[in-house]
Design a protein around this motif. Structure first.
Motif, mmCIF file in Angstrom:
data_model
loop_
_atom_site.group_PDB
_atom_site.id
_atom_site.type_symbol
_atom_site.label_atom_id
_atom_site.label_comp_id
_atom_site.label_asym_id
_atom_site.label_seq_id
_atom_site.Cartn_x
_atom_site.Cartn_y
_atom_site.Cartn_z
ATOM 1 N N THR A 209 19.012 -17.180 -87.298
ATOM 2 C CA THR A 209 17.863 -16.815 -86.046
ATOM 3 C C THR A 209 18.681 -17.302 -84.761
ATOM 4 N N VAL A 212 17.987 -14.604 -82.256
ATOM 5 C CA VAL A 212 16.534 -13.990 -82.278
ATOM 6 C C VAL A 212 15.951 -14.622 -81.097
ATOM 7 N N ARG A 215 11.004 -17.070 -82.073
ATOM 8 C CA ARG A 215 10.830 -17.528 -83.638
ATOM 9 C C ARG A 215 9.491 -18.257 -83.666
ATOM 10 N N MET A 258 11.181 -15.774 -94.871
ATOM 11 C CA MET A 258 11.447 -15.568 -93.768
ATOM 12 C C MET A 258 11.492 -13.917 -93.325
ATOM 13 N N VAL A 260 13.069 -11.195 -90.225
ATOM 14 C CA VAL A 260 13.490 -11.063 -88.980
ATOM 15 C C VAL A 260 13.138 -9.433 -88.654
ATOM 16 N N ALA A 267 11.150 -13.322 -85.122
ATOM 17 C CA ALA A 267 11.761 -14.033 -86.399
ATOM 18 C C ALA A 267 10.264 -14.802 -86.763
ATOM 19 N N SER A 271 8.495 -22.751 -92.547
ATOM 20 C CA SER A 271 9.227 -24.047 -92.224
ATOM 21 C C SER A 271 8.694 -25.167 -92.725
ATOM 22 N N ASP A 284 9.911 -21.225 -79.065
ATOM 23 C CA ASP A 284 9.473 -21.540 -80.457
ATOM 24 C C ASP A 284 8.009 -21.572 -80.395
#
Length: 360
Positions: A209, A212, A215, A258, A260, A267, A271, A284
């Motif tokens: 990531t 990216v 997220r 995940m 993307v 993405a 988690s 984030d």
């Protein structure tokens, strides 16, 4: 921001046995060098030497890591050249497309002295058997871990507000796509987010990531709908014509961890342990499925039962890791025996020939 190196897993020791997404990882790759011969340890060193040479000449190199031996490499992908060099030994799987045209097979047994190997015949047979037995035991342990996980999930599934979970999913789809459509056919590329390894679960989320811009980190409990959201997201990307990188769960390849969508710069990933991360960038965002879709007080109501599931799950995965460690030790001993029987001059010739084919 440019990214020169990516790290991925194409295969894994899962609760459903060894499962590979190598065919998907190599989609669009028209020049494939497949190393055969089951010469333990040699493919990895060859691939690394070739990949390190390419790193300095192209924009991006993808390293395919081995789930069997820590630090070993199962393949290198060079997207710019539509080329790859991969380990094709058992149990890795690659569906032939056009042998001699797309795939070039290189038999590494040609560089090994049979006379030298014969001296260690009994040791080699015993070590091969140990690899097989310990790997199978590891996969059985992971299967038990998955059974426990499914029991664990059942508690939260019974207290899941499906209407609210669907609402969260609809929000995610709007965040990712809005009213946008791509005027093309989408490409869906599948691999693993992480893998069960001899050192325990391992993933490359920060690397994958890295470039990216945005997220979304999904938090929650087993059974709170995280994978379902990701599956719907993939289906939506495909319908709208957007490419997607789809990362499967290293324990259960039927589950997603995940997604993307590079063209959207987005993405989203599960988690939670064993791949738990926290918001580290200003951009984030956390999506908490427990808070959004699970009945309040569920954790407290089933505290003792949930703790038992957690302990059983941890014990099963720890047992699986221990068996992978035993299998790795046998593989490393095999590597030494094969290395001792290898003609390094012939290896250098093969490496040079592959480099010429790739135009490195």
């Amino acid at each position: 921001m440019n990214q020169r190196v990516r790290h991925i897993y194409a295969g894994g020791n899962t609760a459903r046995g060894y499962r590979s997404f190598l065919d998907s990882v190599l989609s669009g790759i028209t020049k494939r060098i497949v190393l055969t011969g089951d010469v333990e340890g040699l493919p990895s060193s060859l691939i690394q030497a070739i990949g390190e040479k390419a790193v300095h000449q192209v924009k991006l190199v993808e390293w395919i890591h081995s789930p069997f031996v820590t630090g070993a490499i199962d393949g290198v992908v060079i997207p710019e050249w539509k080329a790859a060099v991969v380990d094709g030994s058992y149990p890795r799987q690659l569906k032939p497309q056009a042998p001699g045209l797309r795939e070039i097979y290189v038999d590494l047994q040609r560089v090994v002295s049979k006379e030298r190997l014969v001296r260690h015949k009994d040791d080699i047979l015993a070590l091969q058997e140990k690899v097989h037995v310990e790997t199978e035991r590891a996969q059985h342990a992971f299967a038990e871990a998955l059974r426990v996980h499914e029991e664990w999930e059942s508690v939260f599934i019974a207290h899941l507000d499906r209407e609210q979970a669907n609402r969260v999913c609809d929000e995610v789809l709007r965040l990712f796509f809005g009213d946008a459509y791509a005027e093309k056919e989408s490409t869906i590329r599948r691999m693993y987010l992480g893998a069960a390894t001899p050192e325990g679960p391992h993933d490359f989320v920060p690397n994958l990531t890295e470039v990216v811009p945005k997220r979304y980190l999904i938090k929650g409990r087993p059974g709170s709908g995280k994978s379902t959201i990701l599956k719907r997201l993939v289906a939506e990307a495909e319908q709208r014509g957007f490419d997607a990188e789809v990362y499967h769960c290293g324990l259960d390849p039927n589950s997603l961890d995940m997604v993307v969508v590079p063209e959207r710069g987005l993405a989203i990933f599960d988690s939670t342990a064993p791949h738990e991360y926290f918001a580290e960038r200003d951009s984030d965002e956390i999506i908490d499925m427990y808070a959004r879709a699970i009945a309040p007080g569920t954790d407290e109501k089933y505290k003792e039962k949930l703790e038992k599931y957690r302990v059983r799950y941890k014990e099963a995965t720890k047992k699986g890791t221990a068996h992978l460690k035993e299998a790795q030790e046998a593989r490393l001993l095999l590597s030494r025996l094969y290395l001792d029987a290898t003609d390094q001059e012939r290896v250098a010739e093969i490496r040079a020939a592959i480099v010429r084919v790739l135009d490195v």
